[in-house]
Every structure is written in C-alpha cells, then in structure tokens.
Design a protein around this motif. Structure first.
Motif, mmCIF file in Angstrom:
data_model
loop_
_atom_site.group_PDB
_atom_site.id
_atom_site.type_symbol
_atom_site.label_atom_id
_atom_site.label_comp_id
_atom_site.label_asym_id
_atom_site.label_seq_id
_atom_site.Cartn_x
_atom_site.Cartn_y
_atom_site.Cartn_z
ATOM 1 N N GLN A 1 -0.440 7.997 -5.898
ATOM 2 C CA GLN A 1 -1.104 9.211 -6.387
ATOM 3 C C GLN A 1 -2.495 9.335 -5.785
ATOM 4 O OE1 GLN A 1 -0.044 8.037 -10.528
ATOM 5 N NE2 GLN A 1 -0.500 10.199 -10.905
ATOM 6 N N MET A 2 -3.191 8.213 -5.725
ATOM 7 C CA MET A 2 -4.554 8.235 -5.190
ATOM 8 C C MET A 2 -4.544 8.740 -3.750
ATOM 9 S SD MET A 2 -7.284 5.108 -5.055
ATOM 10 C CE MET A 2 -7.193 4.594 -3.371
ATOM 11 N N LEU A 3 -3.617 8.203 -2.939
ATOM 12 C CA LEU A 3 -3.571 8.625 -1.529
ATOM 13 C C LEU A 3 -3.180 10.095 -1.407
ATOM 14 C CD1 LEU A 3 -2.001 5.714 0.574
ATOM 15 C CD2 LEU A 3 -4.388 6.241 0.142
ATOM 16 N N ASP A 4 -2.283 10.571 -2.298
ATOM 17 C CA ASP A 4 -1.819 11.964 -2.229
ATOM 18 C C ASP A 4 -2.898 12.950 -2.661
ATOM 19 O OD1 ASP A 4 0.633 11.318 -1.284
ATOM 20 O OD2 ASP A 4 1.675 11.409 -3.216
ATOM 21 N N GLU A 5 -3.723 12.544 -3.617
ATOM 22 C CA GLU A 5 -4.592 13.537 -4.266
ATOM 23 C C GLU A 5 -6.061 13.495 -3.855
ATOM 24 O OE1 GLU A 5 -3.892 13.908 -8.497
ATOM 25 O OE2 GLU A 5 -1.780 13.389 -8.198
ATOM 26 N N VAL A 6 -6.495 12.420 -3.201
ATOM 27 C CA VAL A 6 -7.924 12.318 -2.877
ATOM 28 C C VAL A 6 -8.112 12.152 -1.369
ATOM 29 C CG1 VAL A 6 -10.077 11.084 -3.385
ATOM 30 C CG2 VAL A 6 -8.248 11.110 -5.068
ATOM 31 N N GLU A 7 -9.111 12.847 -0.849
ATOM 32 C CA GLU A 7 -9.423 12.693 0.572
ATOM 33 C C GLU A 7 -10.302 11.450 0.747
ATOM 34 O OE1 GLU A 7 -11.444 15.616 3.631
ATOM 35 O OE2 GLU A 7 -9.865 16.567 2.422
ATOM 36 N N LEU A 8 -9.823 10.517 1.558
ATOM 37 C CA LEU A 8 -10.520 9.226 1.682
ATOM 38 C C LEU A 8 -10.796 8.893 3.147
ATOM 39 C CD1 LEU A 8 -8.164 7.216 -0.718
ATOM 40 C CD2 LEU A 8 -10.547 7.825 -1.208
ATOM 41 N N ASP A 9 -11.930 8.242 3.390
ATOM 42 C CA ASP A 9 -12.202 7.684 4.718
ATOM 43 C C ASP A 9 -11.716 6.242 4.788
ATOM 44 O OD1 ASP A 9 -13.737 9.949 5.733
ATOM 45 O OD2 ASP A 9 -15.244 9.344 4.260
ATOM 46 N N ALA A 10 -11.778 5.538 3.658
ATOM 47 C CA ALA A 10 -11.425 4.114 3.653
ATOM 48 C C ALA A 10 -10.894 3.730 2.279
ATOM 49 C CB ALA A 10 -12.657 3.266 3.968
ATOM 50 N N ILE A 11 -10.019 2.714 2.277
ATOM 51 C CA ILE A 11 -9.599 2.131 0.992
ATOM 52 C C ILE A 11 -9.731 0.620 1.072
ATOM 53 C CG2 ILE A 11 -7.937 3.929 0.347
ATOM 54 C CD1 ILE A 11 -5.751 1.800 1.019
ATOM 55 N N SER A 12 -9.829 0.015 -0.106
ATOM 56 C CA SER A 12 -9.693 -1.437 -0.150
ATOM 57 C C SER A 12 -8.561 -1.761 -1.111
ATOM 58 C CB SER A 12 -10.994 -2.116 -0.553
ATOM 59 O OG SER A 12 -11.255 -1.906 -1.903
ATOM 60 N N ILE A 13 -7.847 -2.839 -0.767
ATOM 61 C CA ILE A 13 -6.628 -3.200 -1.501
ATOM 62 C C ILE A 13 -6.840 -4.533 -2.200
ATOM 63 C CG2 ILE A 13 -4.150 -3.614 -1.323
ATOM 64 C CD1 ILE A 13 -4.238 -2.108 1.381
ATOM 65 N N ALA A 14 -6.704 -4.507 -3.525
ATOM 66 C CA ALA A 14 -6.877 -5.719 -4.330
ATOM 67 C C ALA A 14 -5.738 -5.783 -5.347
ATOM 68 C CB ALA A 14 -8.233 -5.699 -5.024
ATOM 69 N N THR A 15 -4.526 -5.736 -4.820
ATOM 70 C CA THR A 15 -3.304 -5.717 -5.636
ATOM 71 C C THR A 15 -2.547 -7.018 -5.420
ATOM 72 O OG1 THR A 15 -2.027 -4.868 -3.794
ATOM 73 C CG2 THR A 15 -3.051 -3.226 -5.238
ATOM 74 N N PRO A 16 -1.465 -7.225 -6.194
ATOM 75 C CA PRO A 16 -0.566 -8.326 -5.842
ATOM 76 C C PRO A 16 -0.212 -8.245 -4.354
ATOM 77 C CG PRO A 16 0.048 -7.413 -7.965
ATOM 78 C CD PRO A 16 -1.042 -6.537 -7.429
ATOM 79 N N THR A 17 -0.087 -9.416 -3.728
ATOM 80 C CA THR A 17 -0.034 -9.492 -2.268
ATOM 81 C C THR A 17 1.115 -8.697 -1.646
ATOM 82 O OG1 THR A 17 -1.129 -11.611 -2.455
ATOM 83 C CG2 THR A 17 -0.014 -11.176 -0.376
ATOM 84 N N ALA A 18 2.271 -8.637 -2.308
ATOM 85 C CA ALA A 18 3.404 -7.915 -1.724
ATOM 86 C C ALA A 18 3.116 -6.422 -1.555
ATOM 87 C CB ALA A 18 4.653 -8.115 -2.581
ATOM 88 N N LEU A 19 2.106 -5.905 -2.251
ATOM 89 C CA LEU A 19 1.761 -4.484 -2.116
ATOM 90 C C LEU A 19 0.785 -4.220 -0.975
ATOM 91 C CD1 LEU A 19 1.306 -3.068 -5.736
ATOM 92 C CD2 LEU A 19 3.051 -2.477 -4.062
ATOM 93 N N HIS A 20 0.177 -5.274 -0.420
ATOM 94 C CA HIS A 20 -0.824 -5.041 0.631
ATOM 95 C C HIS A 20 -0.226 -4.214 1.778
ATOM 96 C CE1 HIS A 20 -3.380 -8.870 -0.497
ATOM 97 N NE2 HIS A 20 -3.191 -8.057 -1.520
ATOM 98 N N ALA A 21 0.982 -4.601 2.234
ATOM 99 C CA ALA A 21 1.558 -3.928 3.412
ATOM 100 C C ALA A 21 1.896 -2.460 3.122
ATOM 101 C CB ALA A 21 2.775 -4.690 3.919
ATOM 102 N N PRO A 22 2.656 -2.150 2.066
ATOM 103 C CA PRO A 22 2.971 -0.721 1.865
ATOM 104 C C PRO A 22 1.737 0.155 1.675
ATOM 105 C CG PRO A 22 3.866 -2.080 0.065
ATOM 106 C CD PRO A 22 3.411 -3.014 1.142
ATOM 107 N N VAL A 23 0.753 -0.354 0.935
ATOM 108 C CA VAL A 23 -0.457 0.457 0.711
ATOM 109 C C VAL A 23 -1.219 0.626 2.027
ATOM 110 C CG1 VAL A 23 -2.606 0.691 -0.583
ATOM 111 C CG2 VAL A 23 -0.642 -0.404 -1.673
ATOM 112 N N ALA A 24 -1.392 -0.479 2.741
ATOM 113 C CA ALA A 24 -2.172 -0.423 3.992
ATOM 114 C C ALA A 24 -1.508 0.490 5.009
ATOM 115 C CB ALA A 24 -2.327 -1.834 4.568
ATOM 116 N N ILE A 25 -0.202 0.353 5.161
ATOM 117 C CA ILE A 25 0.495 1.144 6.194
ATOM 118 C C ILE A 25 0.440 2.630 5.837
ATOM 119 C CG2 ILE A 25 2.754 1.581 7.251
ATOM 120 C CD1 ILE A 25 3.177 -1.558 6.984
#
Ligand SMILES: NC(=O)c1ccc[n+]([C@@H]2O[C@H](COP(=O)([O-])OP(=O)(O)OC[C@H]3O[C@@H](n4cnc5c(N)ncnc54)[C@H](O)[C@@H]3O)[C@@H](O)[C@H]2O)c1
Length: 346
Positions: free
Chosen positions: A59-83
């Motif tokens: 939802q965050m990626l769909d609804e907010v215009e971002l220049d950068a994100i940081s990921i601090a989730t369970p490790t298996a989510l790093h790849a889907p969020v980052a990609i």
C-alpha cells in the motif's frame, strides 16, 4: 541538494533505528511508515511526525511518492519489497542480511543495476570504534601480513524475541545469517576484502528446538573458510550454547609481525589487545577505540550516496551484501552436504 522523500517498512527495533537516522538529516523528509503493529506504528507516527502510515508495504508503495525506502522487515521480505521499489525507481536501504537466500540477493542486485538506483545493505557493526581501530591497525601494517583469523559471535541464551527469526521460511536461517553476516562482513573487511574460495561448515539445532515452537533453523554454526590471499578464517556463531557469556563477539588475527584480539561482551564491554615484539622484547598494548558508528552513520552514508547523484549510484548496487550472502550460502550447502564447497561468486 534536494530533500529526499523517504518511507520506512518495519516498525520493530530496526525500523526505529532507521527512523531515528533519517530524522537526524535535514535533507530527508520521512513521508510514510508501514508496519503490521497498529499501536507501534501509531506511536512512531506521533514521535517522528510521519504524515502517512500503512499496515502493509504494498500500500505504501502504491499510494505515496517516494525517492527512497528502507526495509526493516523479516528477512524473507527484503527481496520482494526491494525489487518492487527499485522497479519504481526508488533507492533502497535494506537491513542485514541482504536476503533470505543467495538467489534473492542476486535478484535484488540485478534489479538495482537495471534500475540504476542505489541498493545498500545495513552493516552497522563494521562502524563500531573498536572494529574500526582494529581495521586501522591491520591496514597500517602494525601486525604485518595476516594469515590466520578467528571470528565469531556466540550467545548463551539469545534466540531473538521476534518469533520469525527462528522460522526458516521468514528468516532464511539462524545465527549464521543473523549474527554471522555481521562477523563475515567485519572479518573480510579487516582482512582487506579477499575473495572467499571455499567453506567447510557444520550446523546444529540441539537447543533451539527445545525453547521455541516451530524452530527450524540452526542454533549454532561453525565454519572453516579459505581466502584467496592464503589466509584461513574460522567462524563461529550461535544463539544458544552452554558457555560463559550471554553475548560475545570477537576477532583474533595472527600476522607475521604481531597479532591482535578484539573481544566484545554484551556490546559494551570491549577490549582490543595488540601483541608484538620490539627488538626481541614483548611490546603488547591495549588499543584505544575511536568513537562508535552505528545506524545513524549507515543511514547518512545511504543518503549521501543518493545525494551524490547518478554517477555515484552504480558503486552502491548491493554487491557487498551479495558477496556476504554467497559465503553464507556456501556454509549452508557445506553443512548439508557434509564436505567442503566452493563459494559461488556473488
Ligand atoms: N543491523 C542490526 O544490528 C539489526 C538488528 C536487529 C535486526 N536487524 C534486521 O532488521 C530486520 C527486522 O528486524 P527487527 O528485529 O526489527 O524485527 P521485528 O520483528 O521487530 O520488526 C519487523 C517489522 O516488519 C513489519 N512487517 C512484517 N511484514 C510486513 C508487511 N507485509 N508490510 C509491512 N511491514 C511488515 C512488522 O510489522 C514489524 O514492524 C531483519 O532483517 C533483521 O535481521 C538488524
């Protein structure tokens, strides 16, 4: 220099460090936070004055215009969020380890290169004052050419509280990934970033399974690592083992002109000793570490890399995290097969 609009995914311990690091920058605006815990997210929203919050990262990626994100989730989510973020042209800072598997890590780096955006992994321990001082001592040649190093991070009863750490599907592995990635990072950096050739490793899960329901990762991992410059590195990591201290990490290095030993207990009790002789007489000393760096400095490096502009971005493509993932992958493959394996180039 423009103001970067940043979103953070994850409202746990690591997410809080990221928020604090970004809040310290006057060229960053924290515009969004995603996290599943309603109360925790509301408290962070109020504390950091964040305009938009979401339960889920999509939802965050769909609804907010971002220049950068940081990921601090369970490790298996790093790849889907980052990609997903990189495909939208958003720069990414992700917590360690880069991903739950080497294949995921490779996909993230490929996505960063294709997008021409920054992908950086949080390696905060290398910025500790004691580790930085040991790096300086080795780089200055004070102990000569290094040829044997022993490093590790052992806990006595230290399985992380967040339950996902002990579930392979969410974490990718146990202490080797969680703690070992820091140890591999600082050890290889201190040794001059040599290529890693082969690994022979064993893992066990004798205690964790009795403490945590559904525990399906290792609770201890031991590895023997051969480096391209001829150095041998041994690694030990555990979350749970019958031993004296609850939480201790170290690095011992033997060189042709001297040796050095760093021991840190419970993050704060730190001692760095240098062993050497001068004119045949023992001339050992205890080194004085410089100031500690941690998450704020990692986040500053990330923001600085983005602000430096597109010519700088290809130098921050996540490949450092990928190289660490390749060593960990080799350790797990070796432990499974019962023999020494070659490290897949990351
Ligand atoms: N660098 C360090 O020293 C350090 C220390 C601790 C943890 N970490 C790393 O940080 C990461 C998080 O660890 P933690 O201890 O903060 O974990 P945690 O369990 O405390 O927090 C995880 C957060 O991810 C959120 N999350 C899960 N699924 C989500 C989804 N679909 N959408 C949005 N948010 C979601 C949860 O709601 C929670 O807020 C891990 O990769 C861990 O390895 C790094």
């Amino acid at each position: 220099m423009s103001t970067l609009k940043v979103g953070v995914v994850g409202a746990g311990w690591a997410g809080r460090q990221h928020l604090g690091g970004f809040a310290a920058r006057n060229d960053v605006e924290i515009v969004a936070l995603a996290g599943l815990e309603v109360d925790q997210v509301a408290a962070l929203k109020a504390e950091f004055g964040i305009p938009a919050t979401f339960p889920r990262w999509e939802q965050m990626l769909d609804e907010v215009e971002l220049d950068a994100i940081s990921i601090a989730t369970p490790t298996a989510l790093h790849a889907p969020v980052a990609i997903a973020a990189l495909e939208r042209g958003i720069h990414v800072l992700t917590e360690k380890p880069i991903a739950a598997s080497l294949a995921d890590a490779q996909s993230m780096v490929d996505a960063a290169r294709a997008a021409g955006r920054v992908l950086q992994v949080v390696f905060n321990h290398r910025l500790r004052g004691d580790i930085a001082e040991l790096a300086r001592i080795i780089a200055a040649g004070e102990i000569g050419e290094t040829y044997v190093a022993k490093a590790g991070w052992l806990r006595r009863a230290g399985i992380p509280e967040s339950g996902w750490f002990a579930k392979r599907e969410l974490s990718g592995g146990g202490p080797l990934l969680d703690l070992g990635v820091h140890v591999i990072d600082y050890a290889l950096r201190l040794l001059g970033e040599p290529d890693v050739l082969t690994v022979s490793a064993s893992t066990y899960a004798e205690l964790g399974t009795k403490v945590v329901e559904g525990f399906d990762v290792e609770d201890i991992a031991i590895a023997f690592v051969r480096l391209a410059n001829g150095t041998t590195l041994t690694l030990e990591t555990s979350w749970d083992a019958y031993r004296p201290n609850n939480n201790e990490f170290w690095m011992t290095v033997f060189g042709t002109e001297g040796g050095a030993e760093l021991r840190v207990i419970d993050y704060t009790e730190s001692e760095l000793k240098v062993f050497r002789t001068r004119d045949g007489v023992i001339d050992d000393y205890v080194a004085v570490p410089g100031p500690n760096g941690a998450h704020p400095e990692v986040i500053a490096e990330f923001v600085d890399a983005i602000q430096a502009g597109p010519l700088e971005w290809p130098a921050h493509d996540g490949s450092l995290g990928l190289r660490r993932a390749a060593v960990i992958d080799a350790c797990y493959r070796s432990a499974e097969s019962g023999h020494e394996v070659t490290v897949t180039a990351g």
